[in-house]
Design an enzyme around this catalytic site. Structure first.
Site, mmCIF file in Angstrom:
data_model
loop_
_atom_site.group_PDB
_atom_site.id
_atom_site.type_symbol
_atom_site.label_atom_id
_atom_site.label_comp_id
_atom_site.label_asym_id
_atom_site.label_seq_id
_atom_site.Cartn_x
_atom_site.Cartn_y
_atom_site.Cartn_z
ATOM 1 N N GLU A 1 0.811 -1.123 -0.607
ATOM 2 C CA GLU A 1 -0.269 0.151 0.229
ATOM 3 C C GLU A 1 1.024 0.855 -0.095
ATOM 4 O O GLU A 1 1.883 1.663 1.271
ATOM 5 C CB GLU A 1 -0.863 0.175 1.078
ATOM 6 C CG GLU A 1 -1.231 1.104 1.550
ATOM 7 C CD GLU A 1 -1.709 0.776 3.240
ATOM 8 O OE1 GLU A 1 -1.376 0.285 3.882
ATOM 9 O OE2 GLU A 1 -2.130 2.298 3.412
ATOM 10 N N ASP B 1 -0.921 -1.848 6.067
ATOM 11 C CA ASP B 1 -0.204 -0.971 8.029
ATOM 12 C C ASP B 1 -1.127 -1.657 8.139
ATOM 13 O O ASP B 1 -1.889 -2.383 7.899
ATOM 14 C CB ASP B 1 -0.716 0.331 7.785
ATOM 15 C CG ASP B 1 0.207 1.414 7.252
ATOM 16 O OD1 ASP B 1 1.946 0.608 7.201
ATOM 17 O OD2 ASP B 1 -0.184 2.310 7.311
ATOM 18 N N ASP C 1 -3.377 -1.515 10.418
ATOM 19 C CA ASP C 1 -4.112 0.206 11.236
ATOM 20 C C ASP C 1 -5.617 -0.131 10.290
ATOM 21 O O ASP C 1 -5.406 -1.249 9.726
ATOM 22 C CB ASP C 1 -3.968 1.309 11.597
ATOM 23 C CG ASP C 1 -3.618 1.598 9.848
ATOM 24 O OD1 ASP C 1 -4.130 0.743 9.115
ATOM 25 O OD2 ASP C 1 -2.889 3.152 9.444
ATOM 26 N N ASP D 1 -6.975 1.473 8.150
ATOM 27 C CA ASP D 1 -7.054 1.224 6.758
ATOM 28 C C ASP D 1 -6.486 -0.058 6.156
ATOM 29 O O ASP D 1 -6.896 0.080 4.946
ATOM 30 C CB ASP D 1 -6.362 2.860 6.471
ATOM 31 C CG ASP D 1 -7.423 4.014 6.607
ATOM 32 O OD1 ASP D 1 -8.507 4.281 6.377
ATOM 33 O OD2 ASP D 1 -6.795 4.739 6.929
#
Ligand code: 0RA
Length: 641
Positions: free
Chosen positions: A428, A505, A507, A509
């Protein structure tokens, strides 16, 4: 004395049989991951379901106990406890003999014909303890096994009796062996989903599920009197429907066929096949028979009512099934399965009978329900149009593919061309992509950076999907094409990378991007997931560096908490990684790329109904629950270090 000798001889034989199970558990239950663990429950439940199919059991209770064991109880006739000619109670033979089918097989339809249908002795072999309590012949009988070996002293060759009862039934409690399994905590989500599926397939059966491991124990009753009609309705529950669920049934040659199907406005075909209550992931002859006959019936109608003119070509099967959710469930006295994974039904008579039932019964329905017929045919018309557009888009893509082998968008390919050694990281963001390109081992690691969020394929039409730049790059990089319901162009043998690793990541997102990618693979390249090529990289959240000694990566807050507890009096520096983009190439190599030190999770999709739900829940409009779900399943995935 003579008797004792036979007893010893047979018990030794038995031991050798079950020893083989402990030596190679994967051969009997598929794997020793959570998937294999949950399978233990299904083996025991399936035996109770057989007793239901034989006409004697109406209720099954499955309890996940506080101590980590599982109890399965049924109200069938009870496993026979009488003295068997082999010199022990019949019950012992059932729980200690591999494939104790035949004589003890009480159903006309052997569920054991399917994948890993190996019976209760395998569960016994892989359990530290197993207690069997049988209510039968007015008494409560008890037996106990340790790692597959019976250790309950017999009384005159028979099981000890705990008391009297007028009831009948069988209750099995087992504790999975931590020496065998990577994890021993059953997954409630998966077990519930499978029990629910079993309830749909057996409308007269009630299954009570209890999870006593939580502070607030959970209890759910699965009872689906509408059977597979209810199954189809529930699979479509969040969708805009085009028809009522339609139900057909019939039998011939000793084979029973039941079909339920319903159309939704979304373009997607979901046809699931079951034989003797076992899901057939790769379909097989029952589905072929159903599909062929249904295509023929619908094309005949289309000409009859003028949807197709004389000059028009017939609708293709996929045209007609676009938007269809269907469950085909057959009962076969002697099922055979094809291929290595034994997930494809192979009996030619199943195709014949399924086709016959559909050709005879579908007209009964449509002759009386013209409105439904018209709605379904207009779906087919719409699909045929889109198919033609897609064919064009596809031929454009394919011509382009020929010329774009290694100059593929931003793909930084690896040097090796040996797919078994190669890995591709889908990263990403451009900055993380840049670091990854520097950090990787370019001999065998390819990096494909993607920008931001990719298209949600669940909500897009096929030409949009194929027009999307990121998706096109992925398809051409992987090298095996894609399948999208209009004939399958996917060829896994052309896959250029053994591992496809999603690197996002740690997280919310990142989880969302992971989900979008998994949805893309699940819908358009499902074999990548089914054959275990898709992984998610698990980058650490923290690095702790003590004043003295080696630094250590920590992967979640719990690990940090534990570290703090363990090193109460020591000083250490804590680094927190906000995202992959913040790591320098060296850190990225160590934490995420280097096979020696990184952590990967392999994505497994076990249950067709469940995975449908996952994509629905994940991709629906409700944002918060969607995110909650990916985390739960990310944890369930298998760990591959
Ligand atoms: C063989 C014969 C009979 C019952 C069963 C097997 C039986 C097996 C299981 C496994 C789980 N629950 C079960 N309940 C019953 C019946 C023999 C008879 O009563 O005639």
């Amino acid at each position: 004395m003579a008797k004792k000798t036979t007893y010893d001889a047979s018990s030794i034989q038995v031991l050798e049989g079950l020893e083989a199970v402990r030596m190679r558990p994967g051969m009997y239950i598929g794997s020793t991951s959570r998937k294999g663990l949950n399978h233990l429950i299904y083996e025991i439940v399936d035996n109770a379901v057989d007793e239901h199919l034989a006409g004697f059991c109406k209720h099954i209770t499955v309890t996940l106990e506080r101590d980590g064991s599982c109890t399965v109880e049924d109200d069938g006739r009870g496993v026979p406890v009488g003295l068997h000619e082999k010199g022990m109670p019949a019950e012992r033979l059932v729980y200690t003999t591999l494939h104790a089918g035949g004589k003890f097989d009480n159903s006309a339809y052997k569920t054991s014909g399917g994948l890993h249908g190996v019976g209760s002795s395998v569960v016994n072999a892989l359990s530290t303890d197993m207690d069997v309590i049988i209510k039968r012949d007015g008494a409560i009988h008890h037996d106990h096994f340790s790692r597959g070996t019976a250790d309950m002293p017999l009384v005159n060759g028979l099981l000890p009796v705990l008391g009297k009862t007028k009831e009948t039934g069988t209750r099995v409690n087992f504790t999975p062996d931590p020496e065998i399994f990577d994890v021993t905590r059953f997954s409630a989500t998966e077990v519930k989903s499978r029990l629910h599926e079993t309830a749909y397939l057996n409308p007269a059966l009630t299954i009570l599920f209890r999870d006593l491991r939580k502070e607030e124990p959970e209890e759910i009753t699965f009872s689906e009197p509408d059977g597979i009609i209810g199954f189809v309705r529930d699979l479509n529950r969040n969708k805009e429907t085009v028809s009522e669920p339609i139900y057909l049934r019939g039998s011939d040659e000793g084979i029973e066929v039941e079909v339920a199907f319903q159309y939704v406005s979304e373009f997607h075909e979901n046809v699931m096949g079951y034989c003797n209550n076992i899901y057939n992931a790769d379909g097989g002859t029952h589905l072929t028979g159903f599909k062929t006959a249904f295509t023929q019936v619908m094309n005949t109608y289309a000409r009859e009512i003028g949807v197709l003119k004389e000059k028009d070509a017939n609708f293709t099967g996929p045209d007609i099934r676009n938007g269809m959710t269907a469950v085909v469930s057959i009962k076969h006295p002697d099922p055979r399965f094809e291929g290595q994974t034994k997930t494809k039904l192979d009996n030619p008579d199943a195709a014949r009978v399924a086709a016959k039932v559909v050709s005879e019964e579908a007209p009964h329905y449509f002759d009386r329900n013209l409105e439904a017929l018209k709605n379904i045919l207009s779906c087919a018309e719409r699909s045929a149009k889109i198919r033609k557009t897609a064919e064009k888009a596809k031929s454009n893509l394919l011509t382009k593919q020929k010329f774009s082998f290694d100059t593929n968008g931003k793909l930084a390919n690896c040097i090796s061309k040996d797919p078994s050694k190669c890995e591709i990281f889908i990263v990403e963001g451009d900055s993380a992509g840049g670091s990854a390109k520097t950090a990787r081992d370019r001999d065998y690691q390819a990096i494909l950076p993607i920008r931001g969020k990719i298209l949600n394929v669940e909500k897009a039409s096929i030409d949009k999907v194929l027009g999307n730049a990121e998706i096109k790059t992925m398809i051409t990089s992987f090298g095996c094409g894609f399948s999208e319901g209009y004939g399958n162009d996917f060829d896994i043998s052309k896959l250029r990378y053994d591992k496809i690793i999603i690197m996002a990541d740690a997280d919310v997102d990142g989880a969302h991007i992971g989900t979008l990618l998994l949805t893309l693979f699940y819908r358009y390249m499902p074999e990548l997931i089914n054959e275990g090529h898709v992984y998610v990289a698990m980058p650490p959240l923290y690095k702790v560096i003590p004043a003295k000694g080696e630094g250590e990566y920590l992967y979640d807050d719990k690990a940090l908490e534990q570290y703090r507890k363990k090193h109460k009096d020591k000083k250490f520096t804590l680094q927190r990684y906000k995202g992959l983009g913040e790591m320098d190439p060296e850190q990225l190599w160590e934490t995420t790329l280097n096979p020696e030190t990184r952590r990967l999770r392999r994505i497994e999709i076990d249950d067709p109904g469940l995975s449908n739900d996952i994509t629905d829940v994940l991709m629906g409009t409700d944002v918060p629950p969607r995110r909650a779900f990916i985390y739960e399943h990310a944890r369930d995935a298998e760990l591959d270090i």
